[in-house]
Design a protein around this motif. Structure first.
Motif, short mmCIF file in Angstrom:
data_model
loop_
_atom_site.label_atom_id
_atom_site.label_comp_id
_atom_site.label_asym_id
_atom_site.label_seq_id
_atom_site.Cartn_x
_atom_site.Cartn_y
_atom_site.Cartn_z
N THR A 189 -25.37 -1.25 10.15
CA THR A 189 -26.52 -1.95 10.47
C THR A 189 -26.35 -3.44 9.90
O THR A 189 -26.06 -3.63 8.80
CB THR A 189 -27.69 -1.12 9.86
OG1 THR A 189 -27.40 0.21 10.11
CG2 THR A 189 -29.15 -1.86 10.59
N HIS A 203 -30.71 2.74 8.30
CA HIS A 203 -31.93 1.85 8.50
C HIS A 203 -32.55 1.55 7.21
O HIS A 203 -33.76 1.38 7.13
CB HIS A 203 -32.58 1.68 9.69
CG HIS A 203 -31.61 1.48 11.14
ND1 HIS A 203 -31.98 0.23 11.72
CD2 HIS A 203 -30.58 1.78 11.36
CE1 HIS A 203 -31.12 0.17 12.81
NE2 HIS A 203 -30.26 1.20 12.41
N LEU A 238 -28.99 -7.30 10.64
CA LEU A 238 -30.08 -7.78 11.11
C LEU A 238 -30.05 -8.97 11.96
O LEU A 238 -29.14 -9.90 11.55
CB LEU A 238 -31.09 -8.49 9.58
CG LEU A 238 -32.27 -8.74 9.89
CD1 LEU A 238 -33.43 -7.92 11.04
CD2 LEU A 238 -32.88 -9.43 8.67
N THR A 295 -34.35 -7.51 14.66
CA THR A 295 -34.38 -6.05 14.60
C THR A 295 -33.01 -5.94 13.65
O THR A 295 -32.29 -6.44 13.88
CB THR A 295 -34.09 -5.34 16.18
OG1 THR A 295 -34.01 -4.00 16.07
CG2 THR A 295 -33.00 -5.88 16.81
N PHE A 296 -33.39 -4.60 12.97
CA PHE A 296 -31.98 -4.15 12.20
C PHE A 296 -31.38 -3.15 13.42
O PHE A 296 -31.91 -2.37 14.29
CB PHE A 296 -32.32 -3.07 11.32
CG PHE A 296 -33.08 -3.88 10.19
CD1 PHE A 296 -32.32 -4.05 8.95
CD2 PHE A 296 -34.33 -4.19 10.24
CE1 PHE A 296 -32.61 -4.94 7.90
CE2 PHE A 296 -35.03 -5.19 8.95
CZ PHE A 296 -33.95 -5.43 7.75
N SER A 353 -26.73 -5.17 5.95
CA SER A 353 -27.84 -4.27 5.60
C SER A 353 -27.25 -2.83 5.16
O SER A 353 -27.23 -2.58 3.94
CB SER A 353 -28.88 -3.97 6.86
OG SER A 353 -29.61 -2.96 6.57
N TYR A 390 -36.53 -1.43 14.38
CA TYR A 390 -35.49 -0.70 13.50
C TYR A 390 -35.53 0.68 13.90
O TYR A 390 -36.13 1.07 14.93
CB TYR A 390 -35.90 -0.70 12.05
CG TYR A 390 -36.95 -0.17 11.63
CD1 TYR A 390 -37.36 1.15 11.15
CD2 TYR A 390 -38.26 -1.05 11.63
CE1 TYR A 390 -38.63 1.66 10.81
CE2 TYR A 390 -39.49 -0.47 11.17
CZ TYR A 390 -39.67 0.76 10.91
OH TYR A 390 -41.04 1.24 10.50
N THR A 416 -35.75 -8.52 2.70
CA THR A 416 -34.53 -7.81 3.06
C THR A 416 -33.51 -7.68 1.89
O THR A 416 -33.36 -6.54 1.30
CB THR A 416 -33.74 -8.17 4.10
OG1 THR A 416 -34.51 -8.31 5.42
CG2 THR A 416 -32.51 -7.38 4.62
N THR A 444 -44.38 -3.35 13.74
CA THR A 444 -42.88 -2.66 13.90
C THR A 444 -42.86 -1.86 15.05
O THR A 444 -43.76 -1.14 15.41
CB THR A 444 -42.56 -1.88 12.43
OG1 THR A 444 -43.76 -0.93 12.36
CG2 THR A 444 -42.57 -2.60 11.33
N ALA A 504 -34.65 -1.43 6.23
CA ALA A 504 -36.06 -1.59 6.78
C ALA A 504 -36.93 -0.72 6.39
O ALA A 504 -38.20 -1.04 6.58
CB ALA A 504 -35.47 -1.49 8.39
#
Length: 380
Positions: free
Chosen positions: A257, A76, A259, A120-121, A145, A70, A280, A99, A79
């Motif tokens: 954004t 973001h 995912l 990943t975001f 997101s 992220y 999420t 992460t 995340a």
């Protein structure tokens, strides 16, 4: 028609080796996750054929580790909150969470393709590029997101597109979502620009923190940036907004954004992917239920990953420009593809199969929330 504007809306007028900040957290096991027999779409042509036929892929098992990417951006926030509040860890159970923080989407796609991360975001245009360049084999979009939170900010003396001729501009990375937005908008305004340099406007992909410093030093005339960087240039460097990207979209809704996950990881570990999706959804729900507390939590996590917190006025302005939802706004993806083609960073190709929203819709249905659509571009 502007590639970033859906049909029917009136006009409104590289280095791939950017610095990568890495933050690693190994999260201790909290609770065992029961094994589920879930179908998942595997990567590759055979998987696409199976999906078209309505068949399901083989059941996998829980992964021992999930490596998640992220950015340290307000866009973001789901995340950041998922990590900071332990929402991902609580759902992952025995699966350790690692992460990795990126500056922009193309670098995250490189890491995904190299097997360095599993999910990943990311912004939409790098995901589109990754899908097309791999012939649909490398990744799937599994949730939305964030919507909104991108602006084209410029120095004093620039008040129209005509004033941009001969200027030096920046975007976070070549082929990133804001880079595509900038290039396609300039093209619509009749200003030549090229990914190889030259033209009426020079665009230099630049790491966000460097963009702020270069703008403050008078070496950049403007940049198309995500939050909080647009707000930082406005409040800390005296920039003003030339284009708010929401004005280019119907209802002001545009994808910033979403995912994504490696197609192979999704096929092998659907149980782990479902756990990530539960985290999420919980993070997005928390952000929407706690608007007063959310900026401070996000800012504290930005401080952890980026080294220092944002000024209160910056985080406050950034939050006014964004909304959070797991709906991936799939209906906007063809428009974003067209923008990439106009910008010269994407080839025109089919996006069929880019979404796999089955696990997300299972999670949403279990939570009593409305399910979301793939707009005919994948499974739901």
């Amino acid at each position: 028609m502007h590639p970033l504007r859906p049909a029917g809306r009136p006009p409104t007028g590289a280095s791939r080796r950017l610095s990568l900040r890495v933050s690693t957290r190994i999260v201790a096991a909290l609770a065992a996750v029961p094994l589920l027999a879930l179908a998942a779409c595997s990567g590759g042509a055979d998987a696409a054929t199976d999906a078209d036929a309505g068949s399901t892929a083989a059941t996998g098992s829980a992964a021992t580790e999930l490596r998640l990417g992220y950015f340290a951006n307000v866009t973001h926030a789901p995340a950041l909150v998922g990590v900071a509040n332990g929402l991902f860890a609580a759902e992952l159970g025995d699966t350790a969470l690692t992460t990795q923080v990126f500056n922009a989407g193309p670098a995250a796609i490189e890491a995904l393709n190299a097997g360095a991360i599993d999910a990943t975001f990311i912004g939409p245009n790098p995901a589109i590029n990754g899908f097309i360049k791999s012939d649909g084999e490398s990744l799937r979009i599994i949730a939305g997101s964030t919507s909104g939170g991108a602006q084209f900010v410029v120095r004093d003396g620039i008040d129209s597109a005509a004033d941009l001729k001969g200027t030096n501009l920046a975007s976070p990375q070549l082929g990133g979502t804001q880079d595509v937005a900038l290039r396609s908008w300039l093209t619509e305004q009749g200003l030549e620009n090229s990914i190889s340099g030259g033209g009426d406007v020079t665009i230099t992909p630049t790491e966000n923190a460097q963009t702020l410093q270069l703008f403050q030093d008078g070496k950049l005339d403007g940049a198309w940036l995500p939050e909080p960087w647009a707000s930082r240039l406005v409040l800390e460097a005296g920039a003003h907004v030339l284009v708010d990207e929401k004005d280019l979209w119907d209802d002001g809704q545009f994808l910033t954004t979403h995912l994504i996950v490696s197609a192979s990881f999704l096929a092998e570990h659907p149980e782990t992917v479902e756990a990530l999706l539960r985290g999420t959804v919980a993070s997005v729900d928390w952000l929407n239920a706690n608007p007063g507390e959310a900026p401070a939590v996000v800012n504290a996590e930005i401080a952890t990953t980026a080294g220092k917190p944002l000024p209160d006025e910056v985080i406050a302005r950034a939050f006014t420009n964004i909304t959070f939802s797991v709906d991936p706004l799939a209906q906007t993806l063809p428009t974003l593809l067209a923008a990439g083609v106009t910008a010269g960073t994407t080839e025109d190709a089919s996006l069929d199969g880019i979404y796999d929203l089955r696990l997300l819709n299972t999670v949403l249905a279990d939570a009593g929330q409305p399910t979301v659509s793939s707009a005919g571009l994948g499974q739901e």
